[in-house]
Design a protein around this motif. Sequence first.
Motif, PDB file in Angstrom:
ATOM      1  N   GLN A  13       0.830  -1.197   0.000  1.00 37.64           N
ATOM      2  CA  GLN A  13       0.000   0.000   0.000  1.00 37.64           C
ATOM      3  C   GLN A  13       0.871   1.256   0.000  1.00 37.64           C
ATOM      4  OE1 GLN A  13      -2.655  -0.364   3.390  1.00 37.64           O
ATOM      5  NE2 GLN A  13      -4.252  -1.244   2.085  1.00 37.64           N
ATOM      6  N   ALA A  14       0.308   2.327  -0.475  1.00 43.09           N
ATOM      7  CA  ALA A  14       1.018   3.602  -0.464  1.00 43.09           C
ATOM      8  C   ALA A  14       1.462   3.927   0.958  1.00 43.09           C
ATOM      9  CB  ALA A  14       0.123   4.706  -1.008  1.00 43.09           C
ATOM     10  N   GLY A  15       2.701   4.421   1.066  1.00 44.16           N
ATOM     11  CA  GLY A  15       3.280   4.708   2.365  1.00 44.16           C
ATOM     12  C   GLY A  15       4.067   3.554   2.950  1.00 44.16           C
ATOM     13  N   GLY A  16       3.946   2.385   2.349  1.00 49.30           N
ATOM     14  CA  GLY A  16       4.642   1.206   2.838  1.00 49.30           C
ATOM     15  C   GLY A  16       6.079   1.118   2.350  1.00 49.30           C
ATOM     16  N   SER A  17       6.700  -0.015   2.678  1.00 51.00           N
ATOM     17  CA  SER A  17       8.105  -0.224   2.355  1.00 51.00           C
ATOM     18  C   SER A  17       8.329  -1.593   1.732  1.00 51.00           C
ATOM     19  CB  SER A  17       8.971  -0.119   3.621  1.00 51.00           C
ATOM     20  OG  SER A  17       8.869   1.147   4.217  1.00 51.00           O
ATOM     21  N   LEU A  18       9.363  -1.675   0.918  1.00 47.44           N
ATOM     22  CA  LEU A  18       9.841  -2.934   0.363  1.00 47.44           C
ATOM     23  C   LEU A  18      11.356  -2.868   0.286  1.00 47.44           C
ATOM     24  CD1 LEU A  18       7.489  -3.719  -2.684  1.00 47.44           C
ATOM     25  CD2 LEU A  18       7.684  -5.051  -0.586  1.00 47.44           C
ATOM     26  N   ARG A  19      11.997  -4.033   0.341  1.00 50.07           N
ATOM     27  CA  ARG A  19      13.435  -4.088   0.111  1.00 50.07           C
ATOM     28  C   ARG A  19      13.712  -5.052  -1.028  1.00 50.07           C
ATOM     29  NH1 ARG A  19      18.612  -5.909   3.817  1.00 50.07           N
ATOM     30  NH2 ARG A  19      17.804  -8.003   3.359  1.00 50.07           N
ATOM     31  N   LEU A  20      14.318  -4.539  -2.058  1.00 51.31           N
ATOM     32  CA  LEU A  20      14.715  -5.363  -3.196  1.00 51.31           C
ATOM     33  C   LEU A  20      16.155  -5.827  -3.010  1.00 51.31           C
ATOM     34  CD1 LEU A  20      13.302  -3.244  -6.171  1.00 51.31           C
ATOM     35  CD2 LEU A  20      12.128  -4.914  -4.718  1.00 51.31           C
ATOM     36  N   SER A  21      16.424  -7.025  -3.501  1.00 55.61           N
ATOM     37  CA  SER A  21      17.775  -7.571  -3.454  1.00 55.61           C
ATOM     38  C   SER A  21      18.219  -7.930  -4.867  1.00 55.61           C
ATOM     39  CB  SER A  21      17.833  -8.832  -2.585  1.00 55.61           C
ATOM     40  OG  SER A  21      17.470  -8.549  -1.264  1.00 55.61           O
ATOM     41  N   CYS A  22      19.513  -7.812  -5.099  1.00 48.85           N
ATOM     42  CA  CYS A  22      20.104  -8.191  -6.381  1.00 48.85           C
ATOM     43  C   CYS A  22      21.356  -9.004  -6.075  1.00 48.85           C
ATOM     44  CB  CYS A  22      20.455  -6.964  -7.205  1.00 48.85           C
ATOM     45  SG  CYS A  22      21.384  -7.346  -8.710  1.00 48.85           S
ATOM     46  N   ALA A  23      21.268 -10.292  -6.327  1.00 49.58           N
ATOM     47  CA  ALA A  23      22.404 -11.183  -6.097  1.00 49.58           C
ATOM     48  C   ALA A  23      23.210 -11.302  -7.379  1.00 49.58           C
ATOM     49  CB  ALA A  23      21.922 -12.553  -5.648  1.00 49.58           C
ATOM     50  N   ALA A  24      24.488 -10.990  -7.279  1.00 49.47           N
ATOM     51  CA  ALA A  24      25.368 -11.022  -8.450  1.00 49.47           C
ATOM     52  C   ALA A  24      26.301 -12.214  -8.380  1.00 49.47           C
ATOM     53  CB  ALA A  24      26.172  -9.739  -8.525  1.00 49.47           C
ATOM     54  N   SER A  25      26.483 -12.866  -9.494  1.00 52.44           N
ATOM     55  CA  SER A  25      27.455 -13.955  -9.571  1.00 52.44           C
ATOM     56  C   SER A  25      28.287 -13.761 -10.831  1.00 52.44           C
ATOM     57  CB  SER A  25      26.746 -15.313  -9.603  1.00 52.44           C
ATOM     58  OG  SER A  25      25.876 -15.390 -10.710  1.00 52.44           O
ATOM     59  N   GLY A  26      29.443 -14.397 -10.832  1.00 51.99           N
ATOM     60  CA  GLY A  26      30.342 -14.219 -11.962  1.00 51.99           C
ATOM     61  C   GLY A  26      31.471 -13.277 -11.590  1.00 51.99           C
ATOM     62  N   ARG A  27      32.020 -12.618 -12.562  1.00 52.95           N
ATOM     63  CA  ARG A  27      33.211 -11.815 -12.365  1.00 52.95           C
ATOM     64  C   ARG A  27      32.852 -10.388 -11.951  1.00 52.95           C
ATOM     65  NH1 ARG A  27      37.736 -14.121 -14.322  1.00 52.95           N
ATOM     66  NH2 ARG A  27      38.717 -12.130 -14.853  1.00 52.95           N
ATOM     67  N   ILE A  28      32.536 -10.226 -10.666  1.00 50.55           N
ATOM     68  CA  ILE A  28      32.259  -8.907 -10.108  1.00 50.55           C
ATOM     69  C   ILE A  28      33.511  -8.412  -9.403  1.00 50.55           C
ATOM     70  CG2 ILE A  28      30.982  -7.645  -8.355  1.00 50.55           C
ATOM     71  CD1 ILE A  28      29.252  -8.086 -10.666  1.00 50.55           C
ATOM     72  N   PHE A  29      34.002  -7.245  -9.760  1.00 47.34           N
ATOM     73  CA  PHE A  29      35.201  -6.689  -9.153  1.00 47.34           C
ATOM     74  C   PHE A  29      34.887  -5.383  -8.442  1.00 47.34           C
ATOM     75  CE2 PHE A  29      37.909  -9.789 -10.937  1.00 47.34           C
ATOM     76  CZ  PHE A  29      37.466 -10.043 -12.218  1.00 47.34           C
ATOM     77  N   SER A  30      35.868  -4.914  -7.667  1.00 46.87           N
ATOM     78  CA  SER A  30      35.651  -3.727  -6.850  1.00 46.87           C
ATOM     79  C   SER A  30      35.425  -2.478  -7.681  1.00 46.87           C
ATOM     80  CB  SER A  30      36.830  -3.518  -5.899  1.00 46.87           C
ATOM     81  OG  SER A  30      38.019  -3.325  -6.645  1.00 46.87           O
ATOM     82  N   ASN A  31      35.768  -2.497  -8.963  1.00 44.72           N
ATOM     83  CA  ASN A  31      35.562  -1.309  -9.785  1.00 44.72           C
ATOM     84  C   ASN A  31      34.185  -1.282 -10.443  1.00 44.72           C
ATOM     85  OD1 ASN A  31      36.326  -3.511 -11.401  1.00 44.72           O
ATOM     86  ND2 ASN A  31      36.884  -2.159 -13.077  1.00 44.72           N
ATOM     87  N   TYR A  32      33.344  -2.270 -10.137  1.00 42.53           N
ATOM     88  CA  TYR A  32      32.026  -2.333 -10.746  1.00 42.53           C
ATOM     89  C   TYR A  32      31.079  -1.308 -10.119  1.00 42.53           C
ATOM     90  CZ  TYR A  32      32.180  -6.253 -13.976  1.00 42.53           C
ATOM     91  OH  TYR A  32      32.423  -7.049 -15.056  1.00 42.53           O
ATOM     92  N   VAL A  33      30.119  -0.906 -10.915  1.00 39.55           N
ATOM     93  CA  VAL A  33      29.002  -0.112 -10.432  1.00 39.55           C
ATOM     94  C   VAL A  33      27.734  -0.946 -10.591  1.00 39.55           C
ATOM     95  CG1 VAL A  33      28.646   1.024 -12.659  1.00 39.55           C
ATOM     96  CG2 VAL A  33      27.766   2.079 -10.584  1.00 39.55           C
ATOM     97  N   MET A  34      26.860  -0.907  -9.583  1.00 41.37           N
ATOM     98  CA  MET A  34      25.594  -1.636  -9.594  1.00 41.37           C
ATOM     99  C   MET A  34      24.468  -0.620  -9.598  1.00 41.37           C
ATOM    100  SD  MET A  34      26.783  -4.722  -9.397  1.00 41.37           S
ATOM    101  CE  MET A  34      25.314  -5.670  -9.033  1.00 41.37           C
ATOM    102  N   GLY A  35      23.520  -0.804 -10.484  1.00 41.19           N
ATOM    103  CA  GLY A  35      22.426   0.146 -10.593  1.00 41.19           C
ATOM    104  C   GLY A  35      21.065  -0.499 -10.468  1.00 41.19           C
ATOM    105  N   TRP A  36      20.105   0.319 -10.066  1.00 37.99           N
ATOM    106  CA  TRP A  36      18.695  -0.069 -10.087  1.00 37.99           C
ATOM    107  C   TRP A  36      17.981   0.865 -11.069  1.00 37.99           C
ATOM    108  CZ3 TRP A  36      16.505  -4.307  -8.101  1.00 37.99           C
ATOM    109  CH2 TRP A  36      17.136  -4.964  -7.053  1.00 37.99           C
ATOM    110  N   PHE A  37      17.183   0.257 -11.920  1.00 38.35           N
ATOM    111  CA  PHE A  37      16.360   0.992 -12.871  1.00 38.35           C
ATOM    112  C   PHE A  37      14.920   0.501 -12.727  1.00 38.35           C
ATOM    113  CE2 PHE A  37      19.366   3.167 -15.738  1.00 38.35           C
ATOM    114  CZ  PHE A  37      20.556   2.639 -15.262  1.00 38.35           C
ATOM    115  N   ARG A  38      13.981   1.247 -13.284  1.00 37.68           N
ATOM    116  CA  ARG A  38      12.596   0.798 -13.272  1.00 37.68           C
ATOM    117  C   ARG A  38      11.910   1.194 -14.573  1.00 37.68           C
ATOM    118  NH1 ARG A  38      10.173   4.820  -8.561  1.00 37.68           N
ATOM    119  NH2 ARG A  38      10.239   6.772  -9.763  1.00 37.68           N
ATOM    120  N   GLN A  39      10.889   0.418 -14.904  1.00 34.75           N
ATOM    121  CA  GLN A  39      10.136   0.696 -16.114  1.00 34.75           C
ATOM    122  C   GLN A  39       8.658   0.457 -15.850  1.00 34.75           C
ATOM    123  OE1 GLN A  39      11.447  -1.455 -19.601  1.00 34.75           O
ATOM    124  NE2 GLN A  39      10.492   0.034 -20.963  1.00 34.75           N
TER     125      GLN A  39
END
Length: 124
Positions: A13-39
Amino acid sequence: QVQLVESGGGLVQAGGSLRLSCAASGRIFSNYVMGWFRQAPGKEREFVAAFRWSGARTYYADSVKGRFTISADIAKNTVYLQMNSLKPEDTALYYCAADGRPGLRLGVLEYAYWGQGTQVTVSS
């Protein structure tokens, strides 16, 4: 190659909260940037927030500043998007993205890797 899997979407409902998670696997290095987008239906995919592992820098779209928080657990290779004070206009399919190139990355075309998305629906 990088694989991204989102989770945590749902109906709230409006006013509520959610937490999204994004689990990454593979070759993730410290120079990576992680983004969230929506459509939302009938609209273009838009930037929401980004996190750069190096320096733990964060960036937000003006529409979500003060309501959404992006964070990361480096040990788990997981990025989170805490969404508070949700509004009906936040309803969209939320995507996680990753890229290893330098620079501030706020555009859809600036990310090489994408997850399948998780649906967030906010009722009024």
